[in-house]
Design an enzyme around this catalytic site. Structure first.
Site, short mmCIF file in Angstrom:
data_model
loop_
_atom_site.label_atom_id
_atom_site.label_comp_id
_atom_site.label_asym_id
_atom_site.label_seq_id
_atom_site.Cartn_x
_atom_site.Cartn_y
_atom_site.Cartn_z
N LYS A 156 6.76 8.19 -7.50
CA LYS A 156 7.16 6.96 -6.79
C LYS A 156 8.53 6.49 -7.28
O LYS A 156 8.80 6.48 -8.47
CB LYS A 156 6.11 5.86 -6.98
CG LYS A 156 6.40 4.61 -6.15
CD LYS A 156 5.19 3.75 -5.96
CE LYS A 156 5.52 2.47 -5.19
NZ LYS A 156 6.00 2.74 -3.82
N GLY A 171 6.30 1.69 7.06
CA GLY A 171 5.55 1.55 5.81
C GLY A 171 6.44 1.67 4.59
O GLY A 171 5.99 1.45 3.46
N GLU A 211 12.66 15.35 10.13
CA GLU A 211 13.07 15.42 8.72
C GLU A 211 14.58 15.27 8.67
O GLU A 211 15.27 15.46 9.68
CB GLU A 211 12.62 16.77 8.13
CG GLU A 211 11.19 16.77 7.56
CD GLU A 211 11.11 16.17 6.17
OE1 GLU A 211 10.74 14.97 6.09
OE2 GLU A 211 11.39 16.86 5.18
N HIS A 217 0.92 3.70 -9.96
CA HIS A 217 1.13 4.74 -8.95
C HIS A 217 1.49 6.07 -9.61
O HIS A 217 1.86 6.10 -10.78
CB HIS A 217 2.26 4.34 -7.99
CG HIS A 217 1.86 3.31 -6.98
ND1 HIS A 217 1.89 1.96 -7.25
CD2 HIS A 217 1.41 3.43 -5.70
CE1 HIS A 217 1.48 1.29 -6.18
NE2 HIS A 217 1.18 2.16 -5.22
N1 LIG Z 1 3.02 0.76 3.54
C1 LIG Z 1 2.11 1.63 3.10
O1 LIG Z 1 0.91 1.52 3.38
C2 LIG Z 1 2.56 2.79 2.27
C3 LIG Z 1 3.88 2.92 1.99
N2 LIG Z 1 4.35 4.01 1.34
C4 LIG Z 1 5.79 4.10 1.22
O2 LIG Z 1 6.25 5.12 2.11
C5 LIG Z 1 7.42 5.71 1.60
C6 LIG Z 1 7.27 7.21 1.55
O3 LIG Z 1 6.29 7.56 0.61
P1 LIG Z 1 5.90 9.11 0.35
O4 LIG Z 1 5.44 9.74 1.60
O5 LIG Z 1 5.03 9.09 -0.83
O6 LIG Z 1 7.35 9.68 -0.06
P2 LIG Z 1 7.91 11.16 0.10
O7 LIG Z 1 9.13 11.24 -0.76
O8 LIG Z 1 6.80 12.14 -0.12
O9 LIG Z 1 8.34 11.24 1.64
C7 LIG Z 1 9.49 10.66 2.19
C8 LIG Z 1 9.93 11.54 3.32
O10 LIG Z 1 10.99 10.91 4.03
C9 LIG Z 1 11.96 11.89 4.29
N3 LIG Z 1 13.25 11.31 4.59
C10 LIG Z 1 14.17 10.78 3.76
N4 LIG Z 1 15.27 10.40 4.45
C11 LIG Z 1 15.05 10.72 5.75
C12 LIG Z 1 15.81 10.64 6.95
N5 LIG Z 1 17.02 10.13 6.96
N6 LIG Z 1 15.28 11.12 8.09
C13 LIG Z 1 14.02 11.65 8.10
N7 LIG Z 1 13.26 11.76 7.01
C14 LIG Z 1 13.77 11.30 5.85
C15 LIG Z 1 11.97 12.76 3.03
O11 LIG Z 1 12.62 13.99 3.28
P3 LIG Z 1 13.33 14.76 2.04
O12 LIG Z 1 12.25 14.96 1.03
O13 LIG Z 1 13.84 16.02 2.67
O14 LIG Z 1 14.41 13.82 1.56
C16 LIG Z 1 10.46 12.91 2.82
O15 LIG Z 1 9.94 13.92 3.63
C17 LIG Z 1 7.66 5.03 0.25
O16 LIG Z 1 8.57 3.96 0.42
C18 LIG Z 1 6.30 4.51 -0.13
O17 LIG Z 1 6.32 3.45 -1.03
C19 LIG Z 1 3.52 4.99 0.92
C20 LIG Z 1 2.17 4.90 1.13
C21 LIG Z 1 1.59 3.78 1.83
O1 LIG Z 2 4.61 5.11 -2.87
C1 LIG Z 2 3.37 5.09 -2.71
O2 LIG Z 2 2.67 6.07 -2.94
C2 LIG Z 2 2.74 3.87 -2.19
N1 LIG Z 2 3.52 2.91 -1.80
C3 LIG Z 2 3.14 1.67 -1.26
C4 LIG Z 2 3.60 0.55 -2.15
O3 LIG Z 2 4.75 0.59 -2.65
O4 LIG Z 2 2.84 -0.39 -2.37
C5 LIG Z 2 1.68 1.60 -0.87
C6 LIG Z 2 0.75 2.40 -1.70
O5 LIG Z 2 0.37 1.66 -2.82
C7 LIG Z 2 1.27 3.79 -2.05
#
Ligand SMILES: NC(=O)C1=CN([C@@H]2O[C@H](COP(=O)(O)OP(=O)(O)OC[C@H]3O[C@@H](n4cnc5c(N)ncnc54)[C@H](OP(=O)(O)O)[C@@H]3O)[C@@H](O)[C@H]2O)C=CC1
Ligand SMILES: O=C(O)C1=N[C@H](C(=O)O)C[C@H](O)C1
Length: 271
Positions: A161, A100, A36, A157
């Site tokens: 987001k 991702g 984190e 979404h």
């Molecule tokens: N490609 C795919 O299939 C999918 C892609 N996504 C993408 O994944 C990303 C994350 O989504 P989601 O989990 O919902 O978002 P969240 O905001 O729930 O999670 C992001 C995490 O990253 C952490 N973070 C931020 N900066 C850093 C850093 N420098 N070092 C370590 N950790 C860090 C945040 O910590 P803190 O909160 O402390 O800042 C948080 O825990 C988005 O871009 C989303 O669009 C999501 C689902 C599917």
């Molecule tokens: O942020 C999300 O939640 C998701 N992000 C990805 C995107 O930007 O397409 C994948 C998924 O739809 C969930």
């Protein structure tokens, strides 16, 4: 083969927690660390407890370099600036990096591509089997239909987001553009407001909806004269993305450095 040692970055996020669960359910994988950012309330917590699984004996830390040196791969669903920095560290450690994260700028993409000279990177706006198959179908459909069919992509979404349109919508838009033999950069229409004038033939339009807890809905509409084709995907559980990311890590293990996509992982390159 020995278990693949994976580090989860962004461990406290919605996807981070799903990834910890997915790794703990996979007998061929082992959680080698959880990261984190500095200042996070989650530092020092047990990664398993963070994911609601009970203790796993892995403490959440902000020391990526130390963990990457002892791991074979890193799974990263965070924010663009963090993914760029992690890609450079993965290159230094010469390990697998599954990204991702969405919302990356052209400059971010260029830095990730540069890191892929030494790291084996798999990056996709959507790691699910369903969406990648949908992209193949969209490309195939766009190849058959001419500009009499207007292409519009609608996504919805959850209200947390932070980027728009979604990475998936862009992936689907690129698939449609590829099928049509055009570039999304020139054909994409990302906003409409006020007196826009009539739709231009060939536009690929995007509409973004945000609300509630929606995991991810995408609909690609081909609206033609007197008929409409709609190709859609609805994600019901973030575990589909987490399991897809682990499939990508397994596929990338032992593969030469480079920048790959889920199209490569799922062998959909013929579409
Ligand atoms: N490609 C795919 O299939 C999918 C892609 N996504 C993408 O994944 C990303 C994350 O989504 P989601 O989990 O919902 O978002 P969240 O905001 O729930 O999670 C992001 C995490 O990253 C952490 N973070 C931020 N900066 C850093 C850093 N420098 N070092 C370590 N950790 C860090 C945040 O910590 P803190 O909160 O402390 O800042 C948080 O825990 C988005 O871009 C989303 O669009 C999501 C689902 C599917
Ligand atoms: O942020 C999300 O939640 C998701 N992000 C990805 C995107 O930007 O397409 C994948 C998924 O739809 C969930």
């Amino acid at each position: 083969m020995s278990q693949m040692r994976l580090v989860i970055v962004g461990a406290g996020g919605r996807m981070g927690r799903a990834l910890i669960k997915a790794v703990s359910e996979a007998p061929d994988l082992v959680l080698a660390g959880a990261i984190e950012p500095p200042g996070s309330d989650n530092l020092g917590r047990d990664a398993g407890e963070l994911a609601g699984l009970g203790k796993l004996g892995i403490e959440v830390t902000d020391d990526a370099l130390e963990l990457f040196a002892r791991a074979e791969g890193v799974i990263d669903f965070t924010v663009p600036a963090a993914s760029v920095a992690f890609a450079a560290l993965a290159a230094q450690a010469r390990i697998v990096h599954v990204i991702g994260t969405t919302g990356c700028s052209a400059q971010d993409e260029a830095k990730i591509e540069a890191a892929a000279r030494h790291a084996t990177i798999v990056k996709s706006g959507n790691m699910s089997l369903g969406v990648n198959l949908l992209a193949a179908l969209v490309k195939r459909t766009a190849r058959t239909l001419n500009e009499d069919f207007d292409i519009e992509i609608v996504e919805m979404h959850h209200n947390r987001k932070i980027d728009a349109p979604s990475g998936t919508a862009l992936l689907l838009g690129n698939a449609a553009a590829e099928g049509r033999g055009v570039a999304l950069e020139t054909e994409g229409v990302f906003t409409r407001h006020g007196h826009t004038g009539a739709r231009r033939a060939g536009d690929i339009g995007f509409a973004t909806l945000r609300g509630g807890t929606v995991v991810g809905d995408h609909n690609v509409i081909f609206a033609g004269p007197g008929e409409r084709i709609e190709l859609a995907h609805k994600a019901e559980d973030r575990m589909i993305f987490a399991r897809g990311a682990l499939t990508a890590a397994r596929w990338a293990r032992g593969r030469k450095p480079g920048l790959y996509s889920m199209r490569d992982v799922l062998d959909l390159t013929d579409f």
